[in-house]
Design an enzyme around this catalytic site. Structure first.
Site, PDB file in Angstrom:
ATOM      1  N   TYR A 235     100.324  57.414  -8.416  1.00 56.76           N
ATOM      2  CA  TYR A 235     101.665  58.013  -8.510  1.00 56.76           C
ATOM      3  C   TYR A 235     101.591  59.483  -8.916  1.00 56.76           C
ATOM      4  O   TYR A 235     102.187  60.357  -8.282  1.00 56.76           O
ATOM      5  CB  TYR A 235     102.499  57.231  -9.523  1.00 56.76           C
TER       6      TYR A 235
ATOM      7  N   THR B  59     107.176  65.311 -11.620  1.00 51.95           N
ATOM      8  CA  THR B  59     107.068  64.450 -12.798  1.00 51.95           C
ATOM      9  C   THR B  59     106.052  64.989 -13.792  1.00 51.95           C
ATOM     10  O   THR B  59     105.113  65.715 -13.423  1.00 51.95           O
ATOM     11  CB  THR B  59     106.635  63.028 -12.364  1.00 51.95           C
TER      12      THR B  59
END
Length: 255
Positions: free
Chosen positions: A84, A42
């Site tokens: 995250y 990501t």
């Protein structure tokens, strides 16, 4: 799968993204070491470093000053990431290491905003699909921040094609930034205006506070993947959105 969830339960987030990836790497290394191993990483691995890039503020969006997009060599450390981003980066490093140390055919794809049909987007992840679903169903949308945030967007079939190219010819331990690149970008405000035009109606939305470590602009520099894997975008953003809206309309019962 999202920032908000990781903040509420960082141990669960770590067990899925970091420990889960390591478990899979070990299984493949022991059972099928010649297989290609692709990680869906990501842009959050770059964390708040992205916000150090100078910006130009316009009426509906922010723009980078001086660069076209974020490359794979962009700094990652010494910035906030959220759990995250940290767990994803842990997985990212392990996938690279298994390529370098054990010779596995590993590849890391640091993805920007991927969207497409059959995506059950929700507020914390998959915002393009989430906005489309809310708009079709006449539900309100919450914009965190001022709505001028910008992302590059990529239709899922183009992403899959990039995966296939890596399986065919990718070099082990390689990292790629992937998204629509500078030519496929939108801000939240611009996307809502696009949806209103496609649907022929006003969309209800309201503003709330900025979310933790939310990058004001993230645009992928995709020159590396274009050169090495001959990747190119084939589905323009508006065409992709028309496909997504059509799917949502045909499947209202699912939402």
């Amino acid at each position: 799968p999202g920032v908000g969830f990781s903040i509420l339960d960082p141990k669960e987030d770590f067990s899925i993204n970091a420990e889960g990836t390591l478990n899979l790497l070990e299984v493949v290394r022991k059972r099928s070491p010649k297989a290609a191993f692709l990680l869906c990483s990501t842009n959050k691995v770059y964390g708040e470093n992205v916000d150090r890039i100078p910006l130009i503020e316009g009426k509906t969006r922010y723009r980078y000053r001086g660069i076209v997009g974020v490359s794979e060599t962009f700094p990652i450390d010494l910035a906030g990431h959220t759990p995250y981003g940290a767990s994803k980066y842990t997985a990212d490093l392990y996938v690279q290491e298994y390529g370098h140390l054990y010779g596995m055919r590993t590849g890391v794809f640091r993805m920007s905003c991927i969207y497409g049909t059959r995506q059950f987007g929700f507020e914390d992840q998959g915002w393009v699909a989430h906005f489309a679903i809310q708009a079709v169903l006449g539900r309100p949308i919450t914009i965190y921040g001022d709505g001028k945030q910008v992302r590059d967007v990529l239709y899922v079939s183009d992403l899959v094609r990039a995966y296939e190219r890596f399986i065919e010819r990718g070099k082990r331990g390689t990292v790629y930034n992937i998204g629509g690149g500078p030519g496929q970008t939108t801000s939240l405000l611009e996307f809502i205006a696009l949806l209103e035009g496609k649907l022929g109606k006003r969309i209800r939305y309201h503003f709330s506070d900025w979310r933790t470590s939310d990058q004001k602009v993230y645009i992928s520099n995709i020159s590396k993947i274009q050169k090495e894997l001959r990747f190119r975008v084939t589905v323009p953003f508006e065409e992709g959105i028309e496909r997504l809206l059509s799917w949502v309309k045909q499947n209202r019962r699912l939402f």
